[in-house]
Design a protein around this motif. Sequence first.
Motif, PDB file in Angstrom:
ATOM      1  N   HIS A  96      -8.131   7.488   6.761  1.00  0.00           N
ATOM      2  CA  HIS A  96      -9.080   7.439   5.644  1.00  0.00           C
ATOM      3  C   HIS A  96      -8.558   6.508   4.568  1.00  0.00           C
ATOM      4  N   THR A  97      -9.483   5.786   3.931  1.00  0.00           N
ATOM      5  CA  THR A  97      -9.122   5.050   2.722  1.00  0.00           C
ATOM      6  C   THR A  97      -9.548   5.921   1.537  1.00  0.00           C
TER       7      THR A  97
ATOM      8  N   TRP B 186     -12.165  15.105  -0.881  1.00  0.00           N
ATOM      9  CA  TRP B 186     -11.112  14.598  -0.002  1.00  0.00           C
ATOM     10  C   TRP B 186     -10.230  15.724   0.521  1.00  0.00           C
TER      11      TRP B 186
ATOM     12  N   ASP C 299      -3.216   5.397  -0.943  1.00  0.00           N
ATOM     13  CA  ASP C 299      -4.322   4.462  -0.752  1.00  0.00           C
ATOM     14  C   ASP C 299      -5.014   4.789   0.566  1.00  0.00           C
ATOM     15  N   ARG C 300      -4.196   5.082   1.585  1.00  0.00           N
ATOM     16  CA  ARG C 300      -4.757   5.462   2.880  1.00  0.00           C
ATOM     17  C   ARG C 300      -3.999   6.675   3.411  1.00  0.00           C
TER      18      ARG C 300
ATOM     19  N   ASP D  89     -10.684   6.528  -1.836  1.00  0.00           N
ATOM     20  CA  ASP D  89     -11.295   5.648  -2.837  1.00  0.00           C
ATOM     21  C   ASP D  89     -11.317   6.284  -4.225  1.00  0.00           C
TER      22      ASP D  89
ATOM     23  N   GLU E 205       0.821  -1.219   0.000  1.00  0.00           N
ATOM     24  CA  GLU E 205       0.000   0.000   0.000  1.00  0.00           C
ATOM     25  C   GLU E 205       0.858   1.275   0.000  1.00  0.00           C
TER      26      GLU E 205
END
Lengths: 249, 248
Positions: free
Chosen positions: B218-219, B239, B202-203, B221, B34
Amino acid sequence: MSLHPRAIMMLVTPAVLIGLWWLYTVAFAIPPYLLPPPQAVATELWRLFAGGSIWPHLGHTLGIIAAGFVLGSAGGLALGFVLAKLPAVERLVAPYLLFLQTAPKIALAPLFILWFGLGLTSKIVLTVSLVFFPVMVGTILGLRSLPPMMSELCSILRLTPAQRFFRVELPSAVPEIFSGLKVGAVQATIGAILSEWLSGGTGLGYLMVFAGTTYKAPLLFAMVVVTALLGIAVYQVLVLSEKWLLSWR
Amino acid sequence: MLIEVQGVTKTFVSRGGEQVVALAETTLDVQQGEFLTLIGPSGCGKSTLLRMLAGLVEPTSGRIVWQGTAPARGSEVGFVFQEPVLLPWLSVLDNVRFPLDTFGVDRRAGDEAARQTLELVGLKDFARALPKELSGGMKQRAAIARALVYKPRLVLMDEPFSALDLLTRDRMNDELLAIRAEVGATIVFVTHSVEEAAYLSDRVAVMSARPGQIRTIHTIDLPAPRGEAVKDLPAFHAWLSQLRRDLR
Ligand SMILES: Nc1ncnc2c1ncn2[C@@H]1O[C@H](COP(=O)(O)OP(=O)(O)O)[C@@H](O)[C@H]1O
Ligand SMILES: [Mg+2]
């Protein structure tokens, strides 16, 4: 191209100065035992070099410079390394080092003669004492100046202490070490000549004293020229090796 | 999962003997492959957390557990600092090969790996140059190549682009995405910039100061692969607003 005017200046300036010197001795009829005219000094230089009488003296002085410089630098590097690596030891000895460093070494010369005699040893010791401190200080500064991130990089890569020292710390300290070596080289030249003033019957320093006490003004002036050129030459050797070693800068 | 950070804290003792809590109890896991970003105000312990992940600093309490065996050698972790910290007397190629040299990899294999990595970061034509001949962005690319050349399991980047101008920074972000797609490395990245965090990650773990800790994770997306077009999406801007709110 930009070198051109500088090259001209380097020839013109001494020529003008020598011209003024000559004019002064002629116009004011200066007695040659106070200020010999340039041509007398030139003749003297010719006699010294072509006649070959200077070589043993020059060799003697160069030998003291070389021995003092090599020993003093080696000692300065070694102690600088130890003190940079062991701050606790440095705190302990710093006051004494400061005292020794600021003490005028010339004033210590009689002491050196007392301890080491009138021969070569005391001359080399005096020179070593002059070279030692600037090299030590440069080494400490250089080894301490490693950026913290560089040191972290070494830890990330898990370098062995030897790898860390030889591949990272020592090469990054080279600029500061060279500043120390350059000061040391100039000091070594001064030290060697001074030590020959004090004792012995050979060396450029001895020739100067001899010329002075026997009122040989042209010889004295020739020696001033020779020692000045020697100082410049010694310094240039260091500058050239620095340029070569630090070409990455 | 690659690493579990289990209830880790870090307290420094200052010279005056006072205790500074750099990181309050923190639990976090880093997933295999990740791109995880730590964002937060300065002094919230981002660098401290990264240093502990790198094994440069020991946690005061808690544990950092690696999947499989813990990294025994430097070759398990790559670190990119805020500044390039290249060795100025070595060529770009020699700098990138440096880790391999110190690991005892033979010269031929080292050169081969270093050249491949330089190609990956777009510095193939500068292998023989000295660091001083490179621009800031190019130096940082060489530093990234040096961190990737030994294929570490984890790459840590501490504000790697914050010293660069905005245009260079945008370009470096795109290149980092491309490099990552190529090598599939696990990356933990630190930044001050919400744009950078949302675009790359990604996060995103949002941290707060006094005491330093992770506030939320947070992820992100947003669609992959990321590219300039993503920056026009309403979701991207949502975001940015979200992260700014979290940081306030
Ligand atoms: N080696 C250290 N000694 C003492 N205090 C430190 C040390 N490293 C970091 N700190 C303190 O820990 C806190 C977090 O630092 P850091 O992790 O560098 O924050 P960030 O990277 O988020 O800006 C700061 O208050 C900092 O002053
Ligand atoms: Mg930081």
